[in-house]
Design an enzyme around this catalytic site. Structure first.
Site, PDB file in Angstrom:
ATOM      1  N   GLU A 258       0.889  -1.172   0.000  1.00 16.13           N
ATOM      2  CA  GLU A 258       0.000   0.000   0.000  1.00 16.13           C
ATOM      3  C   GLU A 258       0.916   1.208   0.000  1.00 16.13           C
ATOM      4  O   GLU A 258       1.541   1.535   1.010  1.00 16.13           O
ATOM      5  CB  GLU A 258      -0.914  -0.016   1.227  1.00 16.13           C
ATOM      6  CG  GLU A 258      -2.132   0.888   1.056  1.00 16.13           C
ATOM      7  CD  GLU A 258      -2.036   2.209   1.779  1.00 16.13           C
ATOM      8  OE1 GLU A 258      -1.273   3.077   1.305  1.00 16.13           O
ATOM      9  OE2 GLU A 258      -2.703   2.375   2.800  1.00 16.13           O
ATOM     10  N   CYS A 292      -2.138   8.766   4.242  1.00 13.68           N
ATOM     11  CA  CYS A 292      -1.925   8.302   2.868  1.00 13.68           C
ATOM     12  C   CYS A 292      -3.137   8.576   1.979  1.00 13.68           C
ATOM     13  O   CYS A 292      -3.009   8.628   0.757  1.00 13.68           O
ATOM     14  CB  CYS A 292      -1.576   6.819   2.847  1.00 13.68           C
ATOM     15  SG  CYS A 292      -2.904   5.740   3.446  1.00 13.68           S
TER      16      CYS A 292
END
Length: 482
Positions: A258, A292
């Site tokens: 990720e 993020c």
């Protein structure tokens, strides 16, 4: 151990269930004063072959024990871990505050981690296989089994929930885990791991290592070349993720990644601006942009661009006074990177639409004030580089099809949002955009335990959460019987 008591202490490694304090220590610096040390951690000695052997042996032993543990016992251990996380919430909250996490975000982290574990518990008693049809055998079975020991690497910016998902997904699948902490947030990981050990998890099933930044590449190579690790998961920047993926590929170790993103909101001309504007501001500036999934770019239809801009500027003046926005960035490395990106954009013609862009103050206080920037174009670094700061840029568009093509040509694909009152049209657009997650009339900052989370393209591959998270760390085995 409390975060207050952790000042100047030496956070240990946990290998084979044993807490190990080494003479080699690495400092964890304050976000307020980059020269102040809040605590130290013991670093893993990559030249100590006996320590490496202990790590590998424990990972294999832990896998053998945990993978054969009955599901009802696993459920009880997970439930006990939840109880301990609730009991020790104040310690976990403090570990967030120590590195600059606002109070609401600390709560989101701990509650989110608990939610993840609860969701995984609901899957532990699920069927592990099916009986497919077969013409050549009397009986065919497919069964799902854990892949083996896993190396889990989580970042600093949301240390409890990101440590949780990197650890609990493989544990739920039946894997043993070696968790490598971030040098910027080792205490949160230590506290989380301790909850599982104290809950009765087999001591070898979960190990904790801290590595000096300069030793990270060699540590990774040693662990991957050992043959012990069967899968790796990493959350972090795209640049580091590429290096990790290359190292893993050389040993044929699969990865769940990720990685970074340049997340965006698409504001259609029929959007409800009373909902879109405050949400977009929050989605960009929360935790000083150190998430993020933070919104970094906003594309607004030309028919409502001026109205949107006016509403954004009006509300930004009020929101930016919140005390959360006075918290410094994690460290000067991030502050300097943000300044470089903004400088490059301004030098090439972009305009700071909102915010007091004072570089001297930023460097002095290690704090970036919330900014809105207009006029960013393709030749500017800020257009394609994740800032990880409290910044978003606004862009005017007229042709929706052209915009979708432009978005799909970008290298990233983690999160997006669409703001529109025409839900079916928004759904149609969402299906056309190449991205891991897209949220209609909701924030790009959206990650919950029951919904798969992950990116595409340079934002990574694979999915955390729920049954998808378990599947990532499982293999399908076919068995036929005559």
């Amino acid at each position: 151990m409390t975060a207050a008591a952790a000042v100047r202490i030496n956070i240990p490694l946990i290998i084979g269930g044993e807490e190990i304090k080494t003479t080699n220590q690495y400092p964890v610096n304050s976000h307020i004063d980059p020269n102040a040390v809040i605590h130290n951690f013991s670093t893993f000695n990559i030249k100590d072959s006996s320590l490496l052997d202990m790590l590998y042996t424990s990972a294999k032993t832990g896998f053998e024990e945990w993978s054969t543990t009955p599901y009802d016992k696993k459920i009880k251990i997970f439930q006990k871990a939840i109880a301990l996380l609730n009991e020790r919430k104040s310690q976990l909250f403090d570990s967030h505050s120590d590195i600059g996490g606002p109070a609401w975000f600390a709560g989101f982290n701990v509650d989110g981690a608990i939610g993840q574990i609860e969701e995984y518990i609901s899957h532990l008693s699920n069927p592990i296989g099916v009986v497919p049809q077969s013409l050549d055998t009397e009986l065919a079975l497919t069964i799902k089994q854990p892949i083996g020991p896993v190396l889990a690497i989580a970042p600093w910016n949301a240390p409890v929930i990101l440590a949780s998902r990197s650890i609990v997904a493989p544990l739920a699948a039946g894997c043993s885990v070696i968790h490598k902490t971030s040098e910027k947030s080792p205490l949160a990981s230590y506290l989380f791991v301790k909850c599982f050990h104290d809950a009765g998890l087999p001591k070898d099933a979960l190990q904790l290592v801290h590595v000096s930044p300069q030793d990270n590449p060699q540590f990774l190579e040693q662990v991957l070349s050992s043959g012990v690790i069967k899968k790796l998961n990493f959350t972090g920047s795209t640049a580091v993720g590429k290096k990790i993926a290359a190292a893993a590929a050389s040993h044929l170790v699969p990865c769940l990644l990720e990685l970074g993103g340049k997340n965006y909101s698409l504001v259609r001309k029929d959007a409800d601006l009373s909902k879109a504007v405050p949400n977009i501001i929050w989605s960009s500036w929360s935790h000083k942009g150190q998430i993020c999934m933070s919104t970094e770019k906003v594309y607004v239809h030309e028919d409502i661009y001026d109205t949107f801009k006016g509403e954004v500027l009006k509300l930004s003046s009020e929101i930016s006074k919140d005390s959360d926005y006075a918290i410094p960035q994690r460290d000067l490395v991030f502050t300097k990177k943000i300044i470089d990106l903004v400088d490059d954009a301004v030098d090439k013609g972009a305009q700071v639409l909102f915010g007091d862009y004072n570089k001297d103050e930023y460097l002095k206080n290690n704090s970036i004030s919330p900014l809105i920037i207009e006029g960013v174009t393709e030749e500017m670094l800020l257009d394609t580089t994740e800032s990880f700061g409290p910044i978003f840029t606004i862009h005017k568009y007229s042709d929706e099809d052209k915009l979708i093509k432009q978005l799909n040509d970008s290298p990233y694909g983690l999160k997006a949002s669409i703001w529109s009152q025409d839900i079916m049209k928004a759904l149609s657009i969402a299906k056309r955009i190449e991205i891991g997650g897209i949220h209609i009339n909701h924030s790009t900052v959206h990650d919950e335990a029951t919904i798969p989370h992950g990116g595409v393209k340079s934002s990574g591959h694979g999915r955390f959460n729920s049954s998808w998270g378990i599947d990532e760390f499982s293999i399908l085995k076919s068995i036929t019987i005559n």
